[in-house]
Design a protein around this motif. Structure first.
Motif, short mmCIF file in Angstrom:
data_model
loop_
_atom_site.label_atom_id
_atom_site.label_comp_id
_atom_site.label_asym_id
_atom_site.label_seq_id
_atom_site.Cartn_x
_atom_site.Cartn_y
_atom_site.Cartn_z
N PHE A 34 -4.75 5.03 2.43
CA PHE A 34 -5.78 4.08 2.80
C PHE A 34 -5.36 2.71 2.29
O PHE A 34 -4.49 2.60 1.42
CB PHE A 34 -7.13 4.45 2.21
N ARG A 35 -5.98 1.69 2.81
CA ARG A 35 -5.74 0.35 2.30
C ARG A 35 -7.03 -0.43 2.27
O ARG A 35 -7.95 -0.16 3.04
CB ARG A 35 -4.67 -0.39 3.11
N GLN A 36 -7.07 -1.40 1.39
CA GLN A 36 -8.26 -2.22 1.25
C GLN A 36 -7.84 -3.66 0.99
O GLN A 36 -7.28 -3.97 -0.07
CB GLN A 36 -9.15 -1.71 0.12
N THR A 38 -8.77 -7.68 0.42
CA THR A 38 -9.79 -8.36 -0.37
C THR A 38 -11.03 -8.66 0.47
O THR A 38 -10.93 -9.24 1.54
CB THR A 38 -9.24 -9.66 -0.94
N LEU A 40 -12.87 -6.58 2.09
CA LEU A 40 -13.08 -5.66 3.19
C LEU A 40 -13.24 -4.23 2.69
O LEU A 40 -12.96 -3.92 1.54
CB LEU A 40 -11.92 -5.74 4.18
N GLU A 41 -13.68 -3.37 3.59
CA GLU A 41 -13.84 -1.97 3.26
C GLU A 41 -12.50 -1.25 3.27
O GLU A 41 -11.55 -1.67 3.93
CB GLU A 41 -14.80 -1.30 4.24
N ARG A 42 -12.45 -0.16 2.55
CA ARG A 42 -11.26 0.66 2.55
C ARG A 42 -11.10 1.33 3.90
O ARG A 42 -12.04 1.91 4.45
CB ARG A 42 -11.36 1.70 1.44
N GLU A 43 -9.89 1.27 4.46
CA GLU A 43 -9.66 1.82 5.78
C GLU A 43 -8.49 2.81 5.78
O GLU A 43 -7.54 2.69 5.02
CB GLU A 43 -9.39 0.70 6.80
N ALA A 89 -2.75 -5.76 1.54
CA ALA A 89 -3.88 -5.01 1.00
C ALA A 89 -3.41 -4.22 -0.21
O ALA A 89 -2.22 -4.14 -0.51
CB ALA A 89 -4.43 -4.04 2.05
N TYR A 91 -2.93 -0.59 -1.35
CA TYR A 91 -2.74 0.69 -0.69
C TYR A 91 -3.02 1.82 -1.67
O TYR A 91 -2.49 1.82 -2.79
CB TYR A 91 -1.33 0.80 -0.13
N TYR A 92 -3.82 2.77 -1.23
CA TYR A 92 -4.23 3.89 -2.06
C TYR A 92 -3.78 5.21 -1.46
O TYR A 92 -3.91 5.43 -0.25
CB TYR A 92 -5.76 3.94 -2.21
N TRP A 109 -7.79 10.14 -5.90
CA TRP A 109 -7.25 8.85 -5.50
C TRP A 109 -6.27 8.33 -6.52
O TRP A 109 -6.42 8.54 -7.73
CB TRP A 109 -8.38 7.82 -5.36
#
Length: 119
Positions: A34-36, A38, A40-43, A89, A91-92, A109
């Protein structure tokens, strides 16, 4: 408790490449990135089943990013090519039991790794 440790983020120029790694402390079934950005929501970016046969991608990264895993090393990778400023972003890495685009079902996570693409 599964622990995920990410690495490989950094600063790159437009069109460049990075490979992110996520090392898990134990065996996991579903892995995803996933990425997020600044504010914004995690996508969802990409996911992968245990066998690697199912690898969905977000439309925004199809053809540019590749997710893979090495189960012997309990590691998942995200190869990112042709990077764009929009890819900037944190990245997770995430692990769970079901491959879904929503972040909420994932059980574990990583800490996140920053990817910055200069314009």
């Amino acid at each position: 408790q599964v622990q995920l440790v990410e690495s490989g983020g950094g600063l790159v120029q437009v069109g460049g490449s990075l490979r992110l790694s996520c090392a898990a402390s134990g065996t996991t079934s579903i892995m995803a990135w996933f990425r997020q950005a600044t504010g914004l929501e995690r996508e969802f970016v990409a996911g992968i089943s245990w066998s690697g046969s199912n690898t969905p991608y977000a439309d925004s990264v199809k053809g540019r990013f590749t997710i893979s895993r090495d189960n012997a090393k309990n590691t998942v990778y995200l190869q990112m090519n042709k990077l764009k400023p929009e890819d900037t972003a944190v990245y997770y890495c995430a692990a769970g039991r079901t491959l879904q685009v929503s972040p909420t079902p994932y059980d574990y996570w990583g800490q996140g790794t920053q990817v910055t693409v200069s314009s």
